[in-house]
Enzyme design. Structure first.
Site, short mmCIF file in Angstrom:
data_model
loop_
_atom_site.label_atom_id
_atom_site.label_comp_id
_atom_site.label_asym_id
_atom_site.label_seq_id
_atom_site.Cartn_x
_atom_site.Cartn_y
_atom_site.Cartn_z
N LYS A 165 -2.53 -2.35 -2.65
CA LYS A 165 -3.74 -1.00 -2.44
C LYS A 165 -3.02 0.48 -2.57
CE LYS A 165 -5.97 -0.23 1.69
NZ LYS A 165 -6.87 -1.11 2.46
N GLU B 268 0.36 -1.06 -0.18
CA GLU B 268 0.10 0.00 0.16
C GLU B 268 0.83 1.27 0.36
OE1 GLU B 268 -2.56 0.43 2.85
OE2 GLU B 268 -3.36 2.65 2.52
P1 13P Z 1 -9.24 4.62 4.17
O1 13P Z 1 -10.19 3.75 3.06
O2 13P Z 1 -9.92 4.64 5.41
O3 13P Z 1 -8.34 5.55 3.55
O4 13P Z 1 -8.65 3.68 5.08
C1 13P Z 1 -8.19 2.05 4.14
C2 13P Z 1 -6.77 1.65 4.87
O5 13P Z 1 -6.36 0.74 5.25
C3 13P Z 1 -5.71 2.91 5.11
O6 13P Z 1 -4.10 2.08 4.73
#
Ligand code: 13P
Length: 343
Positions: free
Chosen positions: A222, A177
């Site tokens: 992600k 991510e």
């Molecule tokens: P949000 O969808 O609230 O951005 O959170 C996703 C997430 O896992 C952030 O690390």
């Protein structure tokens, strides 16, 4: 026989399903609870998450996996059932946030590096035993004057790659991510600046994943969507967000990656759903494209709950509705009228 990384990744991005991000750190969930005037304690955090995971219809039909926090993966429901077992009973895969948060990056004012590599091999082994089959590590890239720096992108991409390799070694699918923030301290940047920084970030991340020997078939990406900063004067039409997001992903993400599961990043519930649906409408795409939302799945449920046991049914209805809408978006079949019908 143990499932392969490919099997787990395929389950995480199964058609019409997505991930529920419920991995807020103790600090972050405290901020969320403050919005409903609820004190954050181990029990209130447990009650809230137990309620989410017991929303049976949402979990069974629309949620492929849940990202947990260290405290939650060890917690038991009020009746003594481990929360992990409730998730598994619904057919979803338990996952775990393993990063230790974004800390100031040395010599780079206002930039962050995500920490948590020390001891990670041992922690992953324990999380596997606790039932986790995927993990998450979030890197934070903030746009501002002279930011992001080369160092910020490189250091974060390198850490993501080291994390991903350790996960695969442990039989755990890494969610990689790299989040280019839409709601950072300045956040006046336009959509094309987000495009360029997202492109730079993703190119660097995939280069580092290659150097680290990470098997792309056994990971999930992600990313953020390509959106303007939330303080930018010129907001973008949903169609432009979808078109630019698909373009940057096609330019940067190899088709060996089985799935992409977006973060919501501060978008409104409905915007996060609409964007995801429009992105899928631009398909066929080389990867499954779905949601891994925290706020955009939970906000309505949290507000409906308000910390009161008598509101559990209303909160579960709110979660079911958002999960259903996002499931439709994951197949590109969401329509705005469906929101009104439910309301
Ligand atoms: P949000 O969808 O609230 O951005 O959170 C996703 C997430 O896992 C952030 O690390």
């Amino acid at each position: 026989m143990a499932e392969t990384l490919e099997d787990i990744a395929a389950k995480m991005v199964a058609k019409g399903k997505g991930l529920l991000a419920a991995d807020e750190s103790t600090g972050t969930i405290g901020k969320r609870f403050a919005t409903i005037d609820l004190e954050s304690t181990a029990d209130s955090r447990r009650d809230y998450r137990e309620m989410l995971f017991r929303t049976d219809e949402a979990m069974k039909k629309y949620v492929s996996g849940v990202i947990l926090y260290d405290e939650t993966i060890r917690q038991k429901a009020a009746d003594g059932t481990p929360l992990v077992d409730i998730i598994k009973a619904a057919g979803a895969v338990p996952g775990i946030k393993v990063d230790a948060g974004a800390k100031p990056l040395a010599l780079m004012p206002d930039e962050k590096i995500t920490e948590g590599l020390d001891g990670l091999r041992e922690r992953l082994k324990e999380y596997y035993e606790l039932g986790a089959r995927f993990a998450k590590w979030r890197a934070v890239i903030e746009i501002g004057p002279h930011r992001p720096s080369h160092d910020c992108i490189n250091a974060n991409a390198h850490a993501l790659a080291r994390y991903a390799a350790l996960c695969q070694e442990a039989g755990i699918v890494p969610i990689v991510e790299p989040e280019v923030l839409m709601d950072g301290a300045i956040a006046t940047h336009d959509i094309d600046t987000c495009y360029k920084v997202t492109e730079w970030t993703l190119k660097t991340v995939f280069q580092e994943l290659y150097y680290a020997g990470v098997r792309l078939e056994g990971m999930v990406l992600k990313p953020n969507m390509v959106v303007p900063g939330n303080k930018c004067d010129k907001q973008a039409a949903p169609e432009e967000v979808a078109e630019k997001t698909v373009r940057v992903l096609k330019n940067c993400v190899p088709s060996a990656v089985p799935g992409i599961a977006f973060l919501s990043g501060g978008q409104s519930d409905e915007a996060a759903t609409e964007h995801l649906s429009l992105i899928n409408e631009l398909g066929p795409l080389p990867w499954a494209v779905t949601f891994s939302y925290g706020r955009a799945l939970q906000a309505a449920a949290l507000a409906a709950w308000g910390g009161k046991p008598e509101n559990v049914a209303a909160a579960e209805r709110a979660l079911l509705h958002r999960a259903h809408m996002n499931s439709l978006a994951a197949t590109g079949t969401w329509k705005p009228e469906l929101e009104k019908k439910a309301a």
